[in-house]
Design a protein around this motif. Structure first.
Motif, mmCIF file in Angstrom:
data_model
loop_
_atom_site.group_PDB
_atom_site.id
_atom_site.type_symbol
_atom_site.label_atom_id
_atom_site.label_comp_id
_atom_site.label_asym_id
_atom_site.label_seq_id
_atom_site.Cartn_x
_atom_site.Cartn_y
_atom_site.Cartn_z
ATOM 1 N N GLY A 1 4.783 1.735 -10.699
ATOM 2 C CA GLY A 1 4.469 0.534 -11.465
ATOM 3 C C GLY A 1 3.893 -0.550 -10.584
ATOM 4 N N GLY A 2 3.517 -1.615 -11.228
ATOM 5 C CA GLY A 2 2.913 -2.726 -10.514
ATOM 6 C C GLY A 2 1.411 -2.739 -10.667
ATOM 7 N N GLU A 3 0.883 -3.798 -11.263
ATOM 8 C CA GLU A 3 -0.559 -3.927 -11.412
ATOM 9 C C GLU A 3 -1.173 -4.372 -10.094
ATOM 10 O OE1 GLU A 3 -1.501 -6.539 -14.594
ATOM 11 O OE2 GLU A 3 -0.384 -5.371 -16.095
ATOM 12 N N GLN A 4 -2.359 -3.840 -9.817
ATOM 13 C CA GLN A 4 -3.054 -4.223 -8.595
ATOM 14 C C GLN A 4 -3.208 -5.749 -8.556
ATOM 15 O OE1 GLN A 4 -4.066 -2.641 -5.947
ATOM 16 N NE2 GLN A 4 -3.539 -0.561 -6.572
ATOM 17 N N ALA B 1 8.013 -7.835 -6.711
ATOM 18 C CA ALA B 1 6.572 -7.606 -6.675
ATOM 19 C C ALA B 1 6.081 -8.108 -5.320
ATOM 20 C CB ALA B 1 5.883 -8.350 -7.806
ATOM 21 N N TYR C 1 -0.470 -5.661 -6.627
ATOM 22 C CA TYR C 1 0.945 -5.717 -6.291
ATOM 23 C C TYR C 1 1.579 -4.333 -6.240
ATOM 24 C CZ TYR C 1 0.172 -10.603 -7.390
ATOM 25 O OH TYR C 1 -0.328 -11.875 -7.413
ATOM 26 N N ARG C 2 2.596 -4.206 -5.371
ATOM 27 C CA ARG C 2 3.466 -3.034 -5.315
ATOM 28 C C ARG C 2 4.881 -3.488 -5.651
ATOM 29 N NH1 ARG C 2 -0.724 -1.028 -5.077
ATOM 30 N NH2 ARG C 2 -1.641 0.412 -3.583
ATOM 31 N N HIS C 3 5.602 -2.657 -6.399
ATOM 32 C CA HIS C 3 7.009 -2.946 -6.664
ATOM 33 C C HIS C 3 7.843 -2.260 -5.583
ATOM 34 C CE1 HIS C 3 6.371 -3.849 -11.234
ATOM 35 N NE2 HIS C 3 5.740 -4.679 -10.435
ATOM 36 N N HIS D 1 -1.657 -18.412 -12.443
ATOM 37 C CA HIS D 1 -0.462 -17.577 -12.373
ATOM 38 C C HIS D 1 0.734 -18.377 -12.892
ATOM 39 C CE1 HIS D 1 -1.769 -14.346 -9.282
ATOM 40 N NE2 HIS D 1 -2.809 -14.791 -9.943
#
Length: 343
Positions: A122-125, A94, A127-129, A227
C-alpha cells in the motif's frame, strides 16, 4: 492567476544556512497596509508595534527528528523520512524513502541501533508504508536515532544545535516535520515583554507537513491542491480570540501555519471553533480573512504557497516590492532568515 506572478529574484547568498547567534538577533521588515509604508528595523523592537489588548496566537507544534538513516536487509543504504502516522495503536507511518533501489513490500530495514522497520503493501506514490519496531518507547528511540529534517534549501546535514534552534521555545506538541519558522525568533524574554505590554498570548497546534517543502507544479495557481495538516484549537484559545474580535481588539497570527489554522476553523458567523480538524485550506489573493488582523512571518520561497498567502494578506505587488527591498538590504531568507511584520 499564474505561478510566475509570485516569482522574484533571490541571490543564493541570501539563503540562511545557519541561524543567527541569538534568536532575537533577526532583522524585521514592517509593512503597513494602510499607507503602504515599508520600514526596516530589528526584531527586538517588535513589542513597539503592539498595543495593550492585542492578542497573539502561536503554533506550539514540535518538530520530530523524522529523518532516519540505515540499511536494507540486502546491505544497501536507505534514508527514511517519516511524514505521517497511519495508525493510533502502532507505529505505522507513511514515509518517503531514498535508496539505490526502491524497497519492496516485506523488505526489512535497520535504522540506527534501536529501530527496525518492515515495508508494508500500500501507499500511493511517492510514499511507502512502514511499520517500525524497537525495544522500549518508539518516541524515545526516534529522539535518539533520528535527525531533525532541515529544509532542502539548507545545504548541509543537521547538527546538534539544530535540535534546539529548529524548534520554537514554546514547542509542546510532537508531530511536525518542519518548524513554524516565524516563531524561531521568539524567546521567553520576547513573550514576557509582550505580556508586560498587555498582550494576550494563546496557543493552537498545526502539525506542519511535508507539503511545506513541495513546489507548486501547475502554472494556473487555482489548480493547486494543498496537503492536509492536522490541527487543534483549544477551547481557551477559541474563547479568547472570539472575545477579542467582539471587543474590536487586534488578533496577531504568528506565522502562516497559525493563520491557516485560524482561518480554516472559523465558522459562518466569524467565530473561531474549538476542537480538532484537518486543514487543506489554500490561501491566495482574493481570500477574505475573517480573524487575522496582523501577521508575523518569515520570508518565503519564490512561487510558494506561503508567498501566495502573504500576498493575499497584504497585496501581491506590495509584498513583492517589500521582498525586492529586503534583497537590496541583504536580509536573510527562509527558515533561518529574518522576519516580517504586516500590519
Amino acid at each position: 492567476m499564474f505561478l510566475d506572478d509570485f516569482d522574484f529574484a533571490l541571490p543564493e547568498s541570501l539563503i540562511a544556512q545557519y541561524p543567527r547567534p541569538e534568536r532575537e538577533d533577526a532583522r524585521l521588515l514592517v509593512l503597513r497596509r494602510d499607507d503602504r509604508e515599508i520600514r526596516s528595523t530589528a526584531f527586538r523592537d517588535l513589542g513597539a508595534f503592539f498595543r495593550p489588548g492585542d492578542l497573539l496566537v502561536l503554533n506550539d507544534t514540535r518538530v520530530i527528528p523524522a529523518r532516519l538513516l540505515g540499511e536494507k536487509e540486502s546491505g544497501g543504504r536507505i534514508e527514511v523520512f517519516l511524514v505521517r502516522r497511519l495508525a493510533t495503536d502502532g507505529e505505522e507511518w507513511a514515509c518517503l524513502t531514498k535508496s539505490s533501489k526502491s524497497p519492496r513490500p516485506g523488505t526489512r530495514l535497520r535504522l540506527g541501533v534501536a529501530i527496525e522497520g518492515t515495508v508494508l503493501p500500500g501507499g500511493e506514490q511517492p510514499y511507502r508504508h512502514i511499520r517500525f519496531e524497537c525495544s522500549g518507547d518508539f518516541t524515545a528511540a526516534l529522539e535518539r536515532e533520528g535527525q531533525i529534517p532541515l529544509p532542502p534549501y539548507i545545504r548541509r546535514d543537521a547538527d546538534a544545535s539544530d535540535r534546539t534552534r529548529y524548534q520554537t521555545v514554546f514547542a509542546r506538541s510532537d508531530g511536525a516535520v518542519a518548524a513554524p519558522t516565524a516563531g524561531l525568533h521568539f524567546t521567553e524574554r520576547t513573550l514576557d515583554e509582550l505580556r508586560g505590554r498587555g498582550v494576550e498570548i494563546h496557543p493552537l497546534t498545526l502539525h506542519v507537513g511535508l507539503g511545506t517543502f513541495l513546489p507548486v507544479r501547475v502554472e494556473n495557481v487555482l489548480e493547486h491542491r494543498m496537503h492536509h495538516e492536522p490541527y487543534v484549537v483549544p477551547t481557551e484559545t477559541a474563547a479568547a480570540v472570539n472575545r477579542a474580535k467582539e471587543e474590536g481588539r487586534r488578533v496577531f497570527a504568528l506565522g502562516t501555519t497559525t493563520t491557516r489554522a485560524l482561518e480554516h476553523a472559523v465558522d459562518g458567523q466569524g467565530r473561531l471553533r474549538a476542537g480538532e480538524g484537518s486543514s487543506d485550506l489554500f490561501i491566495y489573493p482574493g481570500f477574505r480573512f475573517r480573524l487575522v488582523d496582523a501577521l508575523i512571518t518569515n520570508f518565503h520561497l519564490p512561487k510558494s504557497t506561503l508567498l501566495m498567502l502573504v500576498s493575499a494578506f497584504a497585496d501581491r505587488e506590495f509584498v513583492l516590492e517589500a521582498y525586492r527591498q529586503a534583497v537590496r538590504e541583504e536580509y536573510r531568507f527562509f527558515s533561518y532568515g529574518d522576519c516580517m511584520l504586516i500590519l
